[in-house]
Scaffold this active site. Structure first.
Site, PDB file in Angstrom:
ATOM      1  N   ALA A   1     -12.745  55.971  10.544  1.00 50.90           N
ATOM      2  CA  ALA A   1     -14.126  55.477  10.590  1.00 50.90           C
ATOM      3  C   ALA A   1     -15.020  56.460   9.864  1.00 50.90           C
ATOM      4  CB  ALA A   1     -14.589  55.319  12.032  1.00 50.90           C
TER       5      ALA A   1
ATOM      6  N   ALA B   1     -15.401  61.995   7.630  1.00 51.23           N
ATOM      7  CA  ALA B   1     -14.970  61.040   8.657  1.00 51.23           C
ATOM      8  C   ALA B   1     -15.707  61.318   9.956  1.00 51.23           C
ATOM      9  CB  ALA B   1     -13.470  61.124   8.883  1.00 51.23           C
ATOM     10  N   ASP B   2     -15.919  60.257  10.727  1.00 56.35           N
ATOM     11  CA  ASP B   2     -16.488  60.389  12.060  1.00 56.35           C
ATOM     12  C   ASP B   2     -15.432  60.237  13.148  1.00 56.35           C
ATOM     13  OD1 ASP B   2     -19.752  60.302  12.036  1.00 56.35           O
ATOM     14  OD2 ASP B   2     -18.859  59.442  10.244  1.00 56.35           O
ATOM     15  N   ARG B   3     -14.326  59.586  12.802  1.00 55.45           N
ATOM     16  CA  ARG B   3     -13.200  59.513  13.734  1.00 55.45           C
ATOM     17  C   ARG B   3     -11.961  59.051  12.969  1.00 55.45           C
ATOM     18  NH1 ARG B   3     -13.233  57.313  19.887  1.00 55.45           N
ATOM     19  NH2 ARG B   3     -15.468  57.457  19.482  1.00 55.45           N
TER      20      ARG B   3
END
Length: 360
Positions: free
Chosen positions: A254, A244-246
Site C-alpha cells: 500500500a 510504502a505505508d504498509r
C-alpha cells in the site's frame, strides 16, 4: 536538509507541511490531542514521520505529568497510543512503534525494582530512541538501494529515477526512504536525473518532493501524474523507486494513490520497480493487500486547492488516499535497512529476524 520534526530538550515541533512550499512554519506540539490533530490534518505525513511524531507526542506530555502508580502510567500511555492509531489507519509504522512502547511498558510493570518515575523516564527514552534510529535506518536504505541500482546499470551510465509522492526528509526523521536512495545516488555521482510526479490530489510531489529536490540541488523535473506512461515511452528511465505505508506478507504494498498505475506502466515498459521502506512498515499479520485498510479522505481535497475551487462543489467524489500494488509488479525488489530483497524473500527474512529478536 529540511527537517519535518524538531525535538530538543523534550520539546517537539513539526513543520506544517500544509504551508509548503510557500513558507516553512513550525508548530509546537505539547500533548497527545495536538499530536493526533497534526497527523490527521496531514501537517505531518509520511509513514515513518507519523510514527515518530506519535511517540514523541506521548513523550512530551509524559514529561509534564506525574503519576500515582505504575499501573496508572501503563493505562494512560496505552490509551494514548491506541487513540493516536486512529489518526491515519493505513500506515503500519505507527502501530509498530506503539506496540514497541506497550511491550516495554508491560515488562516494566512487572519489575518491582523500578519506580513509577523510572518507568516514565524509560518510556520517554524509548520514544527518543525510535526517533534517533529512524534516520540511521534511512541512511542504510539509501546506501543499499543505490548500490543495487548501480550494479544493474550498464557500464558507464548514470541512473534516471522516477519517484512518486514524498518520501524524503519531510516524510521521515531525516534523509528519506525512496528519496534517500535518490540522495545516495546523487552523492555518489551516479544520478543523471529525477522525475517526480505531482501526486494528485494532495500534491505531495509538487509541493514537497520538488521542494526537497530543489533545496538539495538535485537535477529534477516535475511531471503530472498522467504523464508517466508517456515519460517511460519517450525518455530513458532506469528505475522507479517509491515508498510504502504498509507491506503485507505476500509483498503486496500500500502506498500513495497512483502508485499502482505507475507499477503497471513500469512492468509494460520493462523498467525495474522498487519499494523502499524500513522493516517497521512490514505487516506479516495480513496475508495479502486485500486486507489492508484504505483511508478515504474528504472530497474537498479533490475539488479545491488552497481554497480555490477546481470542480463543481456538489460533484460526487471518490478520494482513496492509497492504493495497493500487487507483489508481482515489484520487479526491482524491496529496499530495506537490511538489504534489498526479492518480494518472495521478504516474509522469510522478516520472520527470521523476529525470531532472533531483531525487530523494529
Amino acid at each position: 536538509m529540511l527537517e519535518a520534526i524538531k525535538y530538543n530538550n523534550r520539546k517537539l515541533e513539526v513543520l506544517d507541511q500544509l504551508k509548503l512550499p510557500h513558507s516553512c512554519t513550525y508548530q509546537g506540539v505539547t500533548n497527545v490531542t495536538q499530536t493526533w490533530e497534526v497527523i490527521r490534518s496531514m501537517k505531518v505525513r509520511g509513514a515513518p514521520a507519523i510514527a515518530n511524531v506519535a511517540v514523541l507526542g506521548v513523550a512530551v506530555e509524559l514529561n509534564e505529568k506525574d503519576f500515582n502508580s505504575k499501573e496508572q502510567l501503563y493505562e494512560v500511555v496505552k490509551e494514548q497510543l491506541e487513540y493516536l492509531q486512529t489518526s491515519r489507519p493505513t500506515a503500519i509504522n505507527l502501530r509498530n512503534a506503539a506496540n514497541r512502547i506497550i511491550s516495554l511498558l508491560s515488562v516494566q510493570l512487572q519489575d518491582n525494582k523500578l519506580s513509577v518515575n523510572d518507568m516514565k523516564e524509560r518510556i520517554i527514552k524509548e520514544a527518543e530512541d525510535i526517533f534517533r534510529e529512524c534516520k540511521m535506518k534511512n541512511l542504510a536504505i539509501g546506501e543499499h538501494g543505490a548500490s543495487h541500482i548501480i550494479n544493474h546499470l550498464s557500464t558507464g551510465s548514470q541512473a534516471t529515477i522516477l519517484t512518486h509522492c514524498n518520501t524524503g526528509s519531510l516524510a521521515t526523521a531525516g534523509y528519506g526512504t525512496a528519496l534517500g536512495v535518490i540522495r545516495s545516488l546523487h552523492l555518489r555521482g551516479m544520478l543523471a536525473h529525477v522525475y517526480c510526479t505531482e501526486t494528485r490530489p494532495y500534491n505531495q510531489g509538487a509541493r514537497l518532493t520538488a521542494f526537497e529536490l530543489m533545496h538539495d540541488k538535485i537535477p529534477s523535473t516535475l511531471i503530472c501524474d498522467s504523464m508517466v506512461a508517456a515519460l517511460m515511452k519517450s525518455k530513458e528511465v532506469s528505475a522507479v523507486v517509491v515508498g510504502a505505508d504498509r507491506v503485507v506478507a505476500n509483498g503486496d504494498t500500500a502506498n500513495k494513490i497512483g502508485t499502482y498505475q505507475i507499477a503497471v506502466c513500469a512492468k509494460y515498459h520493462k523498467i525495474p520497480f522498487y519499494v523502499a521502506l524500513p522493516v517497521s512498515t512490514v505487516d506479516l499479520s495480513l496475508r495479502d493487500g486485500g486486507a489492508i485498510p484504505i483511508e478515504e479522505r474528504p472530497s474537498v481535497e479533490m475539488t479545491y486547492i488552497q481554497g480555490v475551487p477546481l470542480a463543481p462543489t456538489d460533484m460526487n467524489c471518490w478520494n482513496p488516499a492509497f492504493d495497493v500494488t500487487p507483489a508481482e509488479l515489484i520487479t526491482g525488489g524491496i529496499i530495506t535497512e537490511r538489504g534489498v530483497f526479492k518480494v518472495q524473500e521478504l516474509e522469510k527474512k522478516i520472520s527470521t529476524d523476529k525470531e532472533d529478536g531483531i525487530w523494529y
